[in-house]
Structures are given as structure tokens and as C-alpha cells.
Design a protein around this motif. Structure first.
Motif, PDB file in Angstrom:
ATOM      1  N   LYS A 299     -14.638  12.221  37.176  1.00 20.90           N
ATOM      2  CA  LYS A 299     -14.166  11.961  38.534  1.00 20.90           C
ATOM      3  C   LYS A 299     -14.557  10.555  38.994  1.00 20.90           C
ATOM      4  O   LYS A 299     -15.724  10.180  38.976  1.00 20.90           O
ATOM      5  CB  LYS A 299     -14.752  12.990  39.501  1.00 20.90           C
ATOM      6  CG  LYS A 299     -14.208  12.882  40.918  1.00 20.90           C
ATOM      7  CD  LYS A 299     -14.706  14.029  41.775  1.00 20.90           C
ATOM      8  CE  LYS A 299     -14.212  13.909  43.211  1.00 20.90           C
ATOM      9  NZ  LYS A 299     -12.736  13.942  43.295  1.00 20.90           N
ATOM     10  N   ASN A 300     -13.533   9.784  39.383  1.00 23.94           N
ATOM     11  CA  ASN A 300     -13.745   8.411  39.850  1.00 23.94           C
ATOM     12  C   ASN A 300     -14.555   7.583  38.848  1.00 23.94           C
ATOM     13  O   ASN A 300     -15.358   6.726  39.224  1.00 23.94           O
ATOM     14  CB  ASN A 300     -14.459   8.402  41.208  1.00 23.94           C
ATOM     15  CG  ASN A 300     -13.671   9.119  42.286  1.00 23.94           C
ATOM     16  OD1 ASN A 300     -12.442   9.052  42.324  1.00 23.94           O
ATOM     17  ND2 ASN A 300     -14.364   9.828  43.154  1.00 23.94           N
ATOM     18  N   LYS A 301     -14.323   7.846  37.565  1.00 18.87           N
ATOM     19  CA  LYS A 301     -15.139   7.231  36.519  1.00 18.87           C
ATOM     20  C   LYS A 301     -14.732   5.791  36.228  1.00 18.87           C
ATOM     21  O   LYS A 301     -15.588   4.924  36.050  1.00 18.87           O
ATOM     22  CB  LYS A 301     -15.036   8.072  35.248  1.00 18.87           C
ATOM     23  CG  LYS A 301     -15.927   7.625  34.107  1.00 18.87           C
ATOM     24  CD  LYS A 301     -17.374   7.958  34.371  1.00 18.87           C
ATOM     25  CE  LYS A 301     -18.240   7.680  33.169  1.00 18.87           C
ATOM     26  NZ  LYS A 301     -19.656   8.033  33.398  1.00 18.87           N
ATOM     27  N   TYR A 302     -13.413   5.538  36.150  1.00 15.39           N
ATOM     28  CA  TYR A 302     -12.931   4.210  35.787  1.00 15.39           C
ATOM     29  C   TYR A 302     -12.391   3.469  37.004  1.00 15.39           C
ATOM     30  O   TYR A 302     -11.874   4.080  37.952  1.00 15.39           O
ATOM     31  CB  TYR A 302     -11.817   4.299  34.745  1.00 15.39           C
ATOM     32  CG  TYR A 302     -12.265   4.727  33.370  1.00 15.39           C
ATOM     33  CD1 TYR A 302     -13.610   4.741  33.009  1.00 15.39           C
ATOM     34  CD2 TYR A 302     -11.330   5.104  32.413  1.00 15.39           C
ATOM     35  CE1 TYR A 302     -14.018   5.129  31.741  1.00 15.39           C
ATOM     36  CE2 TYR A 302     -11.725   5.488  31.145  1.00 15.39           C
ATOM     37  CZ  TYR A 302     -13.070   5.503  30.807  1.00 15.39           C
ATOM     38  OH  TYR A 302     -13.460   5.884  29.554  1.00 15.39           O
ATOM     39  N   GLY A 303     -12.475   2.150  36.953  1.00 19.36           N
ATOM     40  CA  GLY A 303     -11.811   1.334  37.964  1.00 19.36           C
ATOM     41  C   GLY A 303     -10.329   1.243  37.647  1.00 19.36           C
ATOM     42  O   GLY A 303      -9.934   1.234  36.470  1.00 19.36           O
ATOM     43  N   VAL A 304      -9.500   1.197  38.686  1.00 15.88           N
ATOM     44  CA  VAL A 304      -8.052   1.069  38.500  1.00 15.88           C
ATOM     45  C   VAL A 304      -7.539  -0.031  39.421  1.00 15.88           C
ATOM     46  O   VAL A 304      -7.787   0.000  40.636  1.00 15.88           O
ATOM     47  CB  VAL A 304      -7.312   2.388  38.815  1.00 15.88           C
ATOM     48  CG1 VAL A 304      -5.799   2.199  38.656  1.00 15.88           C
ATOM     49  CG2 VAL A 304      -7.803   3.510  37.912  1.00 15.88           C
ATOM     50  N   LEU A 305      -6.848  -1.003  38.849  1.00 13.29           N
ATOM     51  CA  LEU A 305      -6.251  -2.092  39.630  1.00 13.29           C
ATOM     52  C   LEU A 305      -4.735  -2.004  39.518  1.00 13.29           C
ATOM     53  O   LEU A 305      -4.186  -2.003  38.415  1.00 13.29           O
ATOM     54  CB  LEU A 305      -6.750  -3.438  39.120  1.00 13.29           C
ATOM     55  CG  LEU A 305      -6.170  -4.690  39.794  1.00 13.29           C
ATOM     56  CD1 LEU A 305      -6.413  -4.668  41.299  1.00 13.29           C
ATOM     57  CD2 LEU A 305      -6.758  -5.950  39.168  1.00 13.29           C
TER      58      LEU A 305
ATOM     59  N   TYR B  71      -8.619  15.553  43.073  1.00 17.21           N
ATOM     60  CA  TYR B  71      -8.460  14.164  42.651  1.00 17.21           C
ATOM     61  C   TYR B  71      -8.608  13.174  43.810  1.00 17.21           C
ATOM     62  O   TYR B  71      -8.228  12.008  43.683  1.00 17.21           O
ATOM     63  CB  TYR B  71      -7.098  13.967  41.986  1.00 17.21           C
ATOM     64  CG  TYR B  71      -6.915  14.795  40.735  1.00 17.21           C
ATOM     65  CD1 TYR B  71      -7.350  14.323  39.503  1.00 17.21           C
ATOM     66  CD2 TYR B  71      -6.317  16.053  40.791  1.00 17.21           C
ATOM     67  CE1 TYR B  71      -7.187  15.080  38.352  1.00 17.21           C
ATOM     68  CE2 TYR B  71      -6.156  16.816  39.642  1.00 17.21           C
ATOM     69  CZ  TYR B  71      -6.597  16.324  38.433  1.00 17.21           C
ATOM     70  OH  TYR B  71      -6.444  17.078  37.293  1.00 17.21           O
ATOM     71  N   ALA B  72      -9.154  13.621  44.909  1.00 20.42           N
ATOM     72  CA  ALA B  72      -9.306  12.758  46.078  1.00 20.42           C
ATOM     73  C   ALA B  72     -10.213  11.562  45.758  1.00 20.42           C
ATOM     74  O   ALA B  72     -11.190  11.686  45.011  1.00 20.42           O
ATOM     75  CB  ALA B  72      -9.878  13.548  47.250  1.00 20.42           C
ATOM     76  N   ILE B  73      -9.883  10.420  46.336  1.00 20.75           N
ATOM     77  CA  ILE B  73     -10.673   9.210  46.167  1.00 20.75           C
ATOM     78  C   ILE B  73     -11.382   8.902  47.482  1.00 20.75           C
ATOM     79  O   ILE B  73     -10.720   8.790  48.526  1.00 20.75           O
ATOM     80  CB  ILE B  73      -9.785   8.004  45.785  1.00 20.75           C
ATOM     81  CG1 ILE B  73      -8.929   8.314  44.555  1.00 20.75           C
ATOM     82  CG2 ILE B  73     -10.641   6.764  45.571  1.00 20.75           C
ATOM     83  CD1 ILE B  73      -9.680   8.455  43.276  1.00 20.75           C
TER      84      ILE B  73
ATOM     85  N   LYS C 299      -4.468   7.359  41.248  1.00 18.06           N
ATOM     86  CA  LYS C 299      -5.579   8.290  41.476  1.00 18.06           C
ATOM     87  C   LYS C 299      -5.899   9.078  40.211  1.00 18.06           C
ATOM     88  O   LYS C 299      -7.073   9.286  39.868  1.00 18.06           O
ATOM     89  CB  LYS C 299      -5.227   9.259  42.608  1.00 18.06           C
ATOM     90  CG  LYS C 299      -5.244   8.661  43.991  1.00 18.06           C
ATOM     91  CD  LYS C 299      -4.624   9.596  45.013  1.00 18.06           C
ATOM     92  CE  LYS C 299      -5.306  10.941  45.096  1.00 18.06           C
ATOM     93  NZ  LYS C 299      -4.674  11.820  46.094  1.00 18.06           N
ATOM     94  N   LEU C 300      -4.871   9.497  39.514  1.00 16.23           N
ATOM     95  CA  LEU C 300      -5.064  10.259  38.284  1.00 16.23           C
ATOM     96  C   LEU C 300      -5.833   9.419  37.260  1.00 16.23           C
ATOM     97  O   LEU C 300      -6.769   9.902  36.615  1.00 16.23           O
ATOM     98  CB  LEU C 300      -3.705  10.686  37.737  1.00 16.23           C
ATOM     99  CG  LEU C 300      -3.686  11.714  36.606  1.00 16.23           C
ATOM    100  CD1 LEU C 300      -4.364  13.010  37.025  1.00 16.23           C
ATOM    101  CD2 LEU C 300      -2.241  11.982  36.171  1.00 16.23           C
ATOM    102  N   LEU C 301      -5.457   8.149  37.131  1.00 18.32           N
ATOM    103  CA  LEU C 301      -6.114   7.281  36.161  1.00 18.32           C
ATOM    104  C   LEU C 301      -7.581   7.041  36.500  1.00 18.32           C
ATOM    105  O   LEU C 301      -8.404   6.813  35.607  1.00 18.32           O
ATOM    106  CB  LEU C 301      -5.378   5.937  36.077  1.00 18.32           C
ATOM    107  CG  LEU C 301      -3.982   5.970  35.451  1.00 18.32           C
ATOM    108  CD1 LEU C 301      -3.335   4.598  35.520  1.00 18.32           C
ATOM    109  CD2 LEU C 301      -4.047   6.461  34.009  1.00 18.32           C
ATOM    110  N   ALA C 302      -7.910   7.099  37.785  1.00 20.83           N
ATOM    111  CA  ALA C 302      -9.306   6.906  38.199  1.00 20.83           C
ATOM    112  C   ALA C 302     -10.195   8.048  37.724  1.00 20.83           C
ATOM    113  O   ALA C 302     -11.422   7.946  37.791  1.00 20.83           O
ATOM    114  CB  ALA C 302      -9.394   6.765  39.717  1.00 20.83           C
ATOM    115  N   HIS C 303      -9.583   9.140  37.243  1.00 23.35           N
ATOM    116  CA  HIS C 303     -10.347  10.312  36.811  1.00 23.35           C
ATOM    117  C   HIS C 303     -10.382  10.474  35.290  1.00 23.35           C
ATOM    118  O   HIS C 303     -10.820  11.502  34.785  1.00 23.35           O
ATOM    119  CB  HIS C 303      -9.775  11.574  37.464  1.00 23.35           C
ATOM    120  CG  HIS C 303     -10.076  11.666  38.928  1.00 23.35           C
ATOM    121  ND1 HIS C 303      -9.452  10.882  39.864  1.00 23.35           N
ATOM    122  CD2 HIS C 303     -10.960  12.435  39.607  1.00 23.35           C
ATOM    123  CE1 HIS C 303      -9.927  11.167  41.058  1.00 23.35           C
ATOM    124  NE2 HIS C 303     -10.842  12.108  40.931  1.00 23.35           N
ATOM    125  N   VAL C 304      -9.930   9.472  34.569  1.00 19.57           N
ATOM    126  CA  VAL C 304     -10.093   9.498  33.124  1.00 19.57           C
ATOM    127  C   VAL C 304     -11.590   9.452  32.819  1.00 19.57           C
ATOM    128  O   VAL C 304     -12.325   8.651  33.380  1.00 19.57           O
ATOM    129  CB  VAL C 304      -9.378   8.298  32.461  1.00 19.57           C
ATOM    130  CG1 VAL C 304      -9.674   8.270  30.959  1.00 19.57           C
ATOM    131  CG2 VAL C 304      -7.878   8.350  32.697  1.00 19.57           C
TER     132      VAL C 304
END
Length: 302
Positions: free
Chosen positions: A123-129, A55-57, A115-120
């Protein structure tokens, strides 16, 4: 007999004072902690869970910045800190999750969740703010209900300035974060999220105070907060997902989340109750794959 009655009355007085000290001035809700700097993956303090390297960003997708937050009743703006996970040049086209964290500490504590939410959906599919409310982490000022709403709205303003549109933005509120998530979705704000996700939400500050005090007194005696998610949810029409642990010892799912869920009158709702999960255990007890799959199915549902 009089001696026994005096002892009973004295005990009740001590108990009342004790609960008042805990709950009055909203100290029960805000559990802030200041930082000198954000550590993110290098943070070694307490965390709900730590993700594997899967799950690394990449550093190129992690952006720390400040925003100016100002409510309609304030004459001066407050500087808050935020983190965006994603490509800044594609905000106008990306699906974005605005994550409103709980009452505990700061963004380092919630970094693994972001980080988990960025992988919905990949991998790194969605933006997270994600932001630290005023008084939390490196954000300036003191926490307040009105300030918390302004802080999240400042994030909406930033997204809008960078080209994001309503139908791209989802809002996710965990625990205390359910308050700004419901408030800004139910009422006019800079953006109108297209979907609402609440994890372990609370029904209202009144129910929270009553649960904590176990005394037959008005909730206003214990807290000045006016938060009422159970009422605000009635105004919300966008699709709604509720996640809650059945063993939540902080916000009981029956007296809090279930009430919010039942009061929703919008176009679509769904929920997942995670057996034996405590307040902060939903993603881990659910299993990260199942958690991400549930969010993907909800977000991508037409």
C-alpha cells in the motif's frame, strides 16, 4: 457498366476523404479534453474502473504542480501539469513509476490507474509520477509528437532535480503513452529508466493508419506522425514487460503489441496476454491482485 464504375469510384473517393478527415493532422491519436480543475477522487465522468477505499491515497501523498516543458526545437517553454503520488522527501530513495497515459482526455480519467500503481509491492509503496501532455487537462499548448516527448522528459528532469537516479525509475506507457516511453528509453533523455512496461502499445503510426483506413495507400497520406515503437524497441536493452488484451479492438495485439515484443532484443522480456480484454480492460479483466502481482514480480526481479 459505366454508371456502376462511376458509383464505385465516387464511393471510394468519399471513403478516402472520410478517412483523411479522421486521420490527417493526427486527430486520430490526440483525444484531448480541457478542464477547469482536477477532481481526482471526486471526478464523476467516465472512467475505466473505480477502485475501492482499500486503494485510497492520503492527501499528504498527493502533490499537484506544474512543469516547464521545452523541446530542443522550441524557443519557448510550455506549462504542463503533473501529479506525484508519494513522499517528496524520499524521492532520492524510492522506487518510482513514471506513468505515460493514453490519448483519451486527462489525468482525472487516469487517476484510478495511477492509484493502482502506487500499490505495487504494498500500500502506497511506490512513487508514481503522471503528467497531462500539452493540450490535455490543464496543460497549456497543443499536442504534438515532439511536444509529448518533451513533456515526459520534463518529468524526468524534475525527478533528477529531486534526487532520483536511473536505477530507481521505471517507465510505464499505456496505449499512446507507449510512444514517449519507447522514444525516451531508446534515446538520450534526462533520465535512463531501468525497466520498461508497455500496456496495449501500438507498433507505429503507419500501422495504426493502415489498420484504420483499410486502403492500400501510404500511411503518410493519413498521418504526419513519425512514431515507430517497433523500431525504437530494437535499441532498448533494459527489461521489458508487455501487457495486452486479446480482444483489443483499438490496437490489435497481433499487429501492434506482438510486433513490438518480437522486435525487442534486450536482456530480458516477459508478457501477459489477458483473454477477452478490450483496449482499456487489462487491469480489471486481469484482476487487480494479479495485475499488481505481475508488476511487482517484474519490477523486483534482479
Amino acid at each position: 457498366m459505366k454508371t456502376i464504375q462511376f458509383i464505385q469510384k465516387s464511393a471510394l473517393l468519399v471513403l478516402t476523404i472520410g478517412f483523411t478527415a479522421c486521420l490527417k493532422l493526427d486527430a486520430n491519436l490526440y483525444n484531448k479534453k480541457k478542464l477547469d480543475a482536477y477532481q481526482l477522487d471526486n471526478y464523476t465522468g467516465e472512467q475505466d474502473f473505480i477502485l475501492s477505499q482499500d486503494y485510497a491515497i492520503p492527501g499528504s501523498l498527493i502533490h499537484q504542480f506544474t512543469l516547464q516543458s521545452k523541446s530542443k526545437n522550441e524557443s519557448k517553454a510550455t506549462t504542463i501539469h503533473a501529479i506525484y503520488i508519494g513522499n517528496l522527501t524520499t524521492i532520492a530513495n524510492d522506487t518510482i513509476i513514471v506513468y505515460c497515459h493514453g490519448n483519451k482526455w486527462h489525468m482525472d480519467f487516469y487517476w484510478q490507474r495511477a492509484k493502482l500503481l502506487a500499490h505495487v509491492n504494498g500500500k502506497n509503496k511506490y512513487g508514481v509520477l503522471m503528467m497531462d501532455y500539452r493540450g490535455y487537462g490543464l496543460s497549456e499548448g497543443e499536442p504534438s509528437e515532439e511536444g509529448m516527448y518533451a513533456d515526459v522528459d520534463a518529468c524526468f528532469q524534475w525527478l533528477k532535480q529531486n534526487g532520483a537516479k536511473d536505477n530507481q525509475v521505471m517507465i510505464y506507457g499505456f496505449s499512446m503513452g507507449s510512444a514517449p516511453s519507447c522514444e525516451l528509453t531508446a534515446n538520450v533523455s534526462s533520465l535512463s529508466p531501468s525497466k520498461l512496461i508497455l500496456e496495449a502499445p501500438f507498433a507505429s503510426s503507419a500501422v495504426m493508419a493502415q489498420d484504420g483506413s483499410q486502403l492500400s495507400m501510404s500511411a503518410s497520406y493519413f498521418t504526419d506522425l513519425k512514431i515507430d515503437n517497433a523500431e525504437e524497441i530494437k535499441k532498448i536493452k533494459i527489461p521489458f514487460l508487455w501487457l495486452h488484451g486479446t480482444n483489443d479492438n483499438f490496437l490489435n495485439y497481433k499487429t501492434h503489441g506482438q510486433v513490438v515484443y518480437n522486435n525487442y532484443q534486450g536482456i530480458y522480456k516477459t508478457h501477459v496476454l489477458i483473454k477477452d480484454a478490450d483496449h482499456s480492460e487489462v487491469p480489471s479483466k486481469m484482476g487487480f491482485d494479479a495485475y499488481l502481482r505481475t508488476l511487482k514480480e517484474f519490477i523486483t526481479k534482479k
